[in-house]
Design a protein around this motif. Structure first.
Motif, PDB file in Angstrom:
ATOM      1  N   ILE A 114       0.953  -1.081  -0.027  1.00 13.58           N
ATOM      2  CA  ILE A 114      -0.118  -0.083  -0.177  1.00 13.58           C
ATOM      3  C   ILE A 114       1.062   1.379  -0.131  1.00 13.58           C
ATOM      4  O   ILE A 114       0.866   2.150  -0.814  1.00 13.58           O
ATOM      5  CB  ILE A 114      -0.847   0.017   1.082  1.00 13.58           C
ATOM      6  N   SER A 145       2.481   1.949  -3.347  1.00 13.85           N
ATOM      7  CA  SER A 145       1.475   2.192  -4.516  1.00 13.85           C
ATOM      8  C   SER A 145       1.478   3.590  -5.060  1.00 13.85           C
ATOM      9  O   SER A 145       1.570   4.448  -4.295  1.00 13.85           O
ATOM     10  CB  SER A 145      -0.073   1.795  -3.956  1.00 13.85           C
ATOM     11  N   ALA A 159      -1.498   4.835  -5.944  1.00 13.42           N
ATOM     12  CA  ALA A 159      -2.643   5.706  -5.429  1.00 13.42           C
ATOM     13  C   ALA A 159      -2.095   6.212  -3.965  1.00 13.42           C
ATOM     14  O   ALA A 159      -2.690   7.422  -3.480  1.00 13.42           O
ATOM     15  CB  ALA A 159      -3.610   4.888  -5.403  1.00 13.42           C
ATOM     16  N   PHE A 160      -1.343   5.520  -3.137  1.00 12.49           N
ATOM     17  CA  PHE A 160      -0.968   6.199  -1.991  1.00 12.49           C
ATOM     18  C   PHE A 160       0.051   7.346  -2.057  1.00 12.49           C
ATOM     19  O   PHE A 160      -0.277   8.565  -1.506  1.00 12.49           O
ATOM     20  CB  PHE A 160      -0.106   5.156  -1.157  1.00 12.49           C
ATOM     21  N   LEU A 177      -1.892  10.773  -2.875  1.00  9.07           N
ATOM     22  CA  LEU A 177      -2.733  11.319  -1.729  1.00  9.07           C
ATOM     23  C   LEU A 177      -2.028  12.709  -1.092  1.00  9.07           C
ATOM     24  O   LEU A 177      -2.641  13.526  -0.438  1.00  9.07           O
ATOM     25  CB  LEU A 177      -3.025  10.269  -0.591  1.00  9.07           C
ATOM     26  N   SER A 201      -3.799  10.145   6.389  1.00 10.16           N
ATOM     27  CA  SER A 201      -3.645   8.641   6.492  1.00 10.16           C
ATOM     28  C   SER A 201      -2.482   8.154   7.288  1.00 10.16           C
ATOM     29  O   SER A 201      -2.574   7.238   8.181  1.00 10.16           O
ATOM     30  CB  SER A 201      -3.545   8.291   5.025  1.00 10.16           C
ATOM     31  N   ALA A 215      -4.886   2.418   3.887  1.00 12.85           N
ATOM     32  CA  ALA A 215      -5.594   2.297   2.669  1.00 12.85           C
ATOM     33  C   ALA A 215      -6.786   2.800   2.691  1.00 12.85           C
ATOM     34  O   ALA A 215      -7.599   2.842   1.347  1.00 12.85           O
ATOM     35  CB  ALA A 215      -5.540   0.677   2.291  1.00 12.85           C
ATOM     36  N   LEU A 219      -7.691   5.763  -0.113  1.00 11.65           N
ATOM     37  CA  LEU A 219      -7.185   5.527  -1.533  1.00 11.65           C
ATOM     38  C   LEU A 219      -7.960   6.038  -2.627  1.00 11.65           C
ATOM     39  O   LEU A 219      -7.539   6.270  -3.690  1.00 11.65           O
ATOM     40  CB  LEU A 219      -6.506   3.957  -1.754  1.00 11.65           C
ATOM     41  N   ALA A 251     -11.609   2.472  -3.272  1.00  8.93           N
ATOM     42  CA  ALA A 251     -10.436   1.892  -2.731  1.00  8.93           C
ATOM     43  C   ALA A 251     -10.304   0.556  -2.845  1.00  8.93           C
ATOM     44  O   ALA A 251      -9.044   0.131  -3.333  1.00  8.93           O
ATOM     45  CB  ALA A 251     -10.251   2.224  -1.272  1.00  8.93           C
ATOM     46  N   GLU A 261      -4.122  -0.665  -9.635  1.00 10.03           N
ATOM     47  CA  GLU A 261      -2.848  -0.672  -9.571  1.00 10.03           C
ATOM     48  C   GLU A 261      -2.322  -1.721 -10.304  1.00 10.03           C
ATOM     49  O   GLU A 261      -2.683  -2.855 -10.108  1.00 10.03           O
ATOM     50  CB  GLU A 261      -2.457  -0.658  -8.073  1.00 10.03           C
TER      51      GLU A 261
END
Length: 388
Positions: free
Chosen positions: A35, A38, A40-41, A44, A66, A93, A96, A125, A133
């Motif tokens: 995570i 990733s 997507a993380f 953020l 987060s 997560a 996300l 998410a 991903e």
């Protein structure tokens, strides 16, 4: 030593796509690390919590939020004998799937997606970690453990469609592939991640609201929880400078919330005496929660924040501006999907219905950061978005 009702890594239900076990990380540590690494993380960092990302360097973003949620989750989990790695993974997560511009962006995208199955950031998410991903040779997504996916899907409680309702598209898709037992409560670790989210945003929204000038310390002196916290600081440190006084008071608010959750959990666990995580899932309510008195006091604080911060005139002007960005971008990409980046072309070509195309466009728009969405709007429309 893990409690018997914790999620024990050696008892994991495994991953959808079988992998060799790591020789130096537990399955839940591996989930957490995937995570963190990733795409997507990382995005953020430039996604709104309350204030749009560019409005100030000190305000929380989805990334810092987060991280704070994960810290709270590890603390509470450690005290209760739960698996801190799993709680941390779920906490990291949980956001996300957020769109650019926070809940404002989500509201706009949900409205646009209403004819195509809707949009929900929690479900998104799951879509990200199971589909979007795309880095590994053997599978799409992050191939997280069943326990991590369950926690992300239902950390806020069972997910059951009411009469005339349907489950969010992404949850339905993931659940069809691997039953997440959406009708039950999640593990105690997932419940901890959910309440850690409440604690973190209740604390930092007060801090960010003060820094923004939308309200001041005198306003908070009139509220439950915050008022006694400021009074306690004033009694101990008369004449303390403004910023230290603010920090000392709000950390007491933070501490009270954490201590309350731990105390209530211990009482409920002692009464129920669960002997496994299955017992936790089968309970008739959450084991991790605020006490009733504190919950009522926090409702008063949230009501104050809603009026003075989330719906403040300056915030509402910005909400209208960024809503227009989403409302402009989505139909443009639907009409001209060739505008999407090259790595999205195969998905677009494979979309043989308007609904599938809408889902791809929603995935793309939801993945944007605040700054990228604003830059793309300026590039594609050659003007600032009007306030609507």
């Amino acid at each position: 030593m893990l409690a018997p009702f914790a999620c024990h890594p050696e008892e994991t239900r495994g991953r959808l796509h079988e992998e060799r076990m790591s020789s130096f990380r537990s399955p839940f540590q591996r989930d957490r690390d995937r995570i963190i690494h990733s795409s997507a993380f990382r995005r953020l960092k430039h996604k709104t919590q309350v204030f749009v990302e560019h409005e100030g360097d000190y305000y929380r973003t989805r990334l810092t939020h987060s991280i704070e949620v994960a810290q709270v989750a590890r603390t509470i989990s450690g005290v209760l004998g739960l698996n801190t790695d799993l709680a941390e993974a779920i906490a990291l997560a949980h956001d996300l799937g957020h769109t650019p511009f926070g809940h404002t962006g989500e509201d706009a995208l949900a409205e646009l997606m209403a004819p195509f199955g809707g949009f929900d950031h929690n479900a998104q998410a799951i879509r990200i970690v199971t589909r979007l991903e795309r880095h590994y040779a053997d599978f799409d997504g992050l191939n997280l453990t069943w326990e991590a996916l369950e926690g992300i899907a239902k950390h806020n409680g069972p997910v059951v469609a009411g009469v005339g309702e349907v489950l969010p598209y992404a949850l339905t898709e993931a659940n069809a592939e691997w039953d997440l037992e959406l009708h039950t409560f999640a593990s105690a670790e997932a419940q901890v991640a959910a309440i850690a989210d409440d604690i973190a945003y209740s604390h930092h929204d007060l801090h960010d609201g003060l820094r923004s000038g939308l309200f001041d310390e005198a306003d908070l002196m009139a509220l439950p929880v915050t008022g006694p916290a400021f009074a306690a600081v004033d009694a101990l440190y008369p004449g303390l400078d403004k910023m230290r006084r603010r920090h000392e008071a709000l950390r007491r608010v933070f501490g009270r919330m954490v201590e309350d959750v731990i105390a209530v959990a211990r009482i409920r666990l002692d009464a129920a005496k669960p002997q496994s995580v299955h017992d936790i899932r089968g309970m008739d309510g959450t084991v991790i929660r605020f006490s009733k008195p504190l919950f009522q006091e926090l409702k008063a604080i949230r009501s104050f924040l809603f009026t003075r911060m989330y719906r403040a005139p300056s915030v509402m002007v910005e909400r209208a501006r960024v809503t227009a960005v989403v409302r402009d971008l989505f139909p443009l990409f639907m009409a001209q999907p060739e505008l999407l980046p090259e790595e999205w072309r195969d998905d677009v070509l494979a979309a043989d219905t308007h609904q599938l195309l809408a889902r791809i466009v929603a995935d793309y728009v939801a993945g944007m950061t605040d700054r990228f969405a604003l830059q793309e709007h300026a590039r594609l429309f050659q003007s600032a978005p009007p306030v609507r």
